[in-house]
Structures are given as structure tokens and as C-alpha cells.
Enzyme design. Structure first.
Site, PDB file in Angstrom:
ATOM      1  N   LYS A  60       0.805  -1.214   0.000  1.00 48.04           N
ATOM      2  CA  LYS A  60       0.000   0.000   0.000  1.00 48.04           C
ATOM      3  C   LYS A  60       0.846   1.277   0.000  1.00 48.04           C
ATOM      4  CE  LYS A  60      -4.114  -1.936   0.244  1.00 48.04           C
ATOM      5  NZ  LYS A  60      -5.188  -1.712  -0.735  1.00 48.04           N
ATOM      6  N   ASP A  61       2.134   1.143   0.280  1.00 50.89           N
ATOM      7  CA  ASP A  61       3.017   2.316   0.169  1.00 50.89           C
ATOM      8  C   ASP A  61       2.925   2.932  -1.222  1.00 50.89           C
ATOM      9  OD1 ASP A  61       3.869   1.602   2.693  1.00 50.89           O
ATOM     10  OD2 ASP A  61       5.848   0.913   2.044  1.00 50.89           O
TER      11      ASP A  61
END
Length: 397
Positions: free
Chosen positions: A57-58
């Protein structure tokens, strides 16, 4: 692809911030698990827990923030980022906000781990917990609470991973390119993907990767096309989620599955060929295998992805890939176990039947006990014996 700047696949020089260390994760062979499962294909894990913020999700957090700034949606010194999340997107956003100077508010369902909350707070985010049982469209859900806060807080902006096109685009432009670069620069017999497997939450990962794969396949011409077989794309969904079918219910694995269909998810062919359901028990058992057998410190959703992969490869549909020693099977491993180390499923002793290697570990334990004359964790005997003999144990600390 699509006019983006050329992607770097290795670090050069000194990075300007942690945001530059987002992504660029390795593709690692899962040979021990493949051998134990009797698979001849190349089983490969895309290790997203090695990204700066610790998860896949970064990538979307970085892209959503940067594009919101370019479009004037986020204004430095004025905007406050608010996001409903299962935790990992929140961590990625909190990391970006910490670096860029935005205040950040994260709404988080109660079942999500304490470790995620601690990490978010360490990055300066404010946390609001919401009932896990609340339906997505309830005012009390993490989505409902985020919307309420956004309406009432001046400068509040919800980047909304569920509908933001930059969610799948992050994977279209970075995750896919990294996978293909790793394959093309490897010594594997083939450099294409036979099977791509990903768990599905918002759907951004599998949608972005699926679209990139299909666009690449469409672009192939003449001789190239004959050397590239069509990639099978498999979506993994937990029991209790409706994305892959079935009724909504409770489950413990975090970060995948929903009781509604996110706007960014493209769930049908040609993007997704097949859905497969997994349960908590098999997901957590597979997670422990990845840690114990492959040395990869992954979280529960990685176990979901692996267990779904293995079930498919052992099925009639997946048999031809499983038996092809040149076939590359890529499994997305979304996050790390650091977020779940206090969870009962991680702490509890495995209930799997004892294997030969585990019997050997019991043997070595018995050997150590015999040498020391005590249990490995029992220091009371040492202290008792020292006291009986009139000795003092010196502690240099």
C-alpha cells in the site's frame, strides 16, 4: 508504459527521503515450498513487506498524495488527509504526510492490529477506531466516520483508495514493471508470467497488474507473441468477503476482502480470470510456512495468497502450470508480520502434524536439555543451584 518516466529498478546514489524507498521490492524464489508441494513450476514471491512503509500500500499512498498535490487537491499548510483503511494504506499515507508536513487522520476498524495503530501514532497520525461489525455504508463504519470528519474539518481531504484511479495505476506503472524487469534479468528459462496471484481488498493491486499484463499481451506482435503464453490471473478472497462470491461474514485475516465492491476493482475477465476463496486457518498456516520455510517475514494476507495459489496449482485447472518447469508463478506478498506479532494466530503453537524436520528440532531440544540438565527456558534451576553452592551470578550490565 503509457508515457511514465523510465522506472529505476535499483538504488542509485543517496535517496532524498523514505518516499524514494517505496516499492523496488525483490522477486524471490519459494523453492522449499514448491518442492514440498511437488510443484515443478517456478514459484516466486513479490516481497512487498520490504518497501519503506512495510506494505504494497506504500505505492498507492505515494501516488495518491503526489497526484493530489499536482492537481491542487492537497494544499501544503492547509489540507488534512483523512482516510478509512484497514491499516496499511494508512501507514503509507501517514509516512507520506510525516515527510510532507500534512496532518493525518486514520479511521480503522477495531479488529485491525494494535501494531498498526502504534505505527500510525508513531508517524504522527490521529486514530479513530470503528466497530468491525459495522457495514461499509453505516455511519459508524470506518468509511462513514471518515466522511463525517471530512465534512466537519476545514481542509479535510479523503483521497479514497476505494475509488481513486491512482490506486490501480500505481501497480500498472511500478509493480508490473518491477516484476517484468526481475524476470527479464533473471536466469529463468522463460521471462513471462504464467500465473499471477494476488489477494483482493480494494482491488487496486490485481486490477492494475491485470490491466498492465493484458495491455502488454495486446501489444505483442509476430515472433514475440509466439514466445509469450497468455497469463492466468487469479484473485484470492477470504471466506466472509463478498468479492469472490458468498455471504458477508467475519474473518480474522486483515487487509483483503470487503462487504462491498470497491469502485477501483475490475473483477471480471479479461482482467481477472478466476476467483478462489480461502479461510483463516489455511491462510495463517501458509503464513507460518513462508516464515519458517522461506525466511520471509510476511503477514496473514500473504498466507491467503499462497494458500490460494497452492490450491489452484493442485486443481485440474492449474495442473498444466504446476507441472511446467519453465512456468513462472508470481504471488504478491502484501505485507510483513511486524503488524501482527501480538495476534493469537501468530503466537499460538502450530497444530499441524509434526513433520520430519520438526521431529529433528525436538531431538536437538532434548540434546540441549541433556547437556544443561534443565529446560531451555527455565533459569530457576540455575539460580537454585548457585544459591545451594554459595555462588553469586555476576551481571555485568
Amino acid at each position: 508504459m503509457g508515457g511514465e518516466s523510465h522506472l529505476q529498478h535499483h538504488w542509485q546514489g543517496v535517496l532524498s527521503s523514505a518516499l524514494d524507498a517505496v516499492g523496488h521490492t525483490p522477486l524471490i524464489k519459494l523453492d522449499r515450498i514448491a518442492k514440498a508441494e511437488g510443484l515443478r513450476c517456478n514459484l516466486l514471491g513479490k516481497c512487498e513487506f520490504l518497501s519503506a512503509g512495510g506494505s504494497v500500500k506504500d505505492r498507492i499512498a505515494k501516488r495518491m498524495v503526489e497526484h493530489a498535490e499536482k492537481e491542487g487537491v492537497l494544499i501544503p499548510g492547509q489540507s488534512i488527509v483523512i482516510e478509512p483503511t484497514s491499516g496499511n494504506t494508512g501507514i503509507g499515507l501517514a509516512l507520506a504526510c510525516a515527510i510532507k508536513g500534512y496532518q493525518c487522520i486514520i479511521t480503522l476498524p477495531a479488529k485491525m492490529s494494535l501494531e498498526k495503530e502504534v505505527m500510525l501514532r508513531a508517524l504522527g497520525a490521529e486514530i479513530v477506531r470503528t466497530p468491525t461489525e459495522a457495514a461499509w455504508d453505516s455511519p459508524e463504519s470506518h468509511i462513514g466516520v471518515a466522511r463525517k470528519l471530512q465534512k466537519s474539518i476545514p481542509g479535510g481531504v479523503i483521497l479514497d483508495q476505494y475509488s481513486n484511479p491512482n490506486n490501480p495505476l500505481a501497480h500498472y506503472y511500478t509493480t508490473y514493471e518491477e516484476i517484468m524487469y526481475a524476470l527479464k534479468t533473471s536466469d529463468l528459462p522463460r521471462h513471462d508470467i504464467a500465473l499471477l496471484v494476488a489477494g483482493t481488498g480494494t482491488g487496486g493491486t490485481i486490477t492494475g497488474l491485470g490491466r498492465a499484463i493484458r495491455d502488454y499481451e495486446t501489444s505483442l506482435v509476430n515472433g514475440e507473441a509466439s514466445s509469450h503464453a497468455r497469463t492466468t490471473i487469479l484473485a484470492v478472497d477470504p471466506e466472509g468477503s463478498i468479492l469472490g462470491g458468498g455471504e458477508p461474514g467475519n474473518y480474522q485475516v486483515e487487509g483483503i476482502g470487503y462487504d462491498f465492491f470497491p469502485e477501483v476493482l475490475d473483477p471480471n475477465p479479461p482482467v481477472v480470470d478466476k476467483w478462489i476463496k480461502t479461510n483463516d486457518d489455511e491462510a495463517f498456516a501458509a503464513t507460518k510456512r513462508l516464515i519458517r520455510e522461506e525466511g520471509l517475514f510476511v503477514g496473514g494476507s500473504s498466507g491467503s495468497a499462497l494458500s490460494g495459489t497452492l490450491r489452484y496449482l493442485h486443481s485440474a485447472d492449474g495442473k498444466s502450470i504446476a507441472e511446467d518447469e519453465d512456468a513462472n508463478v508470481v504471488v504478491i506478498l502484501p505485507d510483513g508480520v511486524r503488524n501482527y506479532m501480538s495476534k493469537p494466530w501468530f503466537l499460538e503453537t502450530s497444530k499441524r502434524p509434526v513433520k520430519e524436520d520438526e521431529e529433528q528440532k525436538e531431538d536437538i531440544k532434548d540434546t540441549i536439555k541433556g547437556i544443561l540438565g534443565r529446560d531451555l527456558n527455565d533459569v530457576s534451576k540455575v539460580l537454585h543451584d548457585a544459591k545451594q553452592e554459595g555462588k553469586e551470578l555476576e551481571n555485568g550490565e
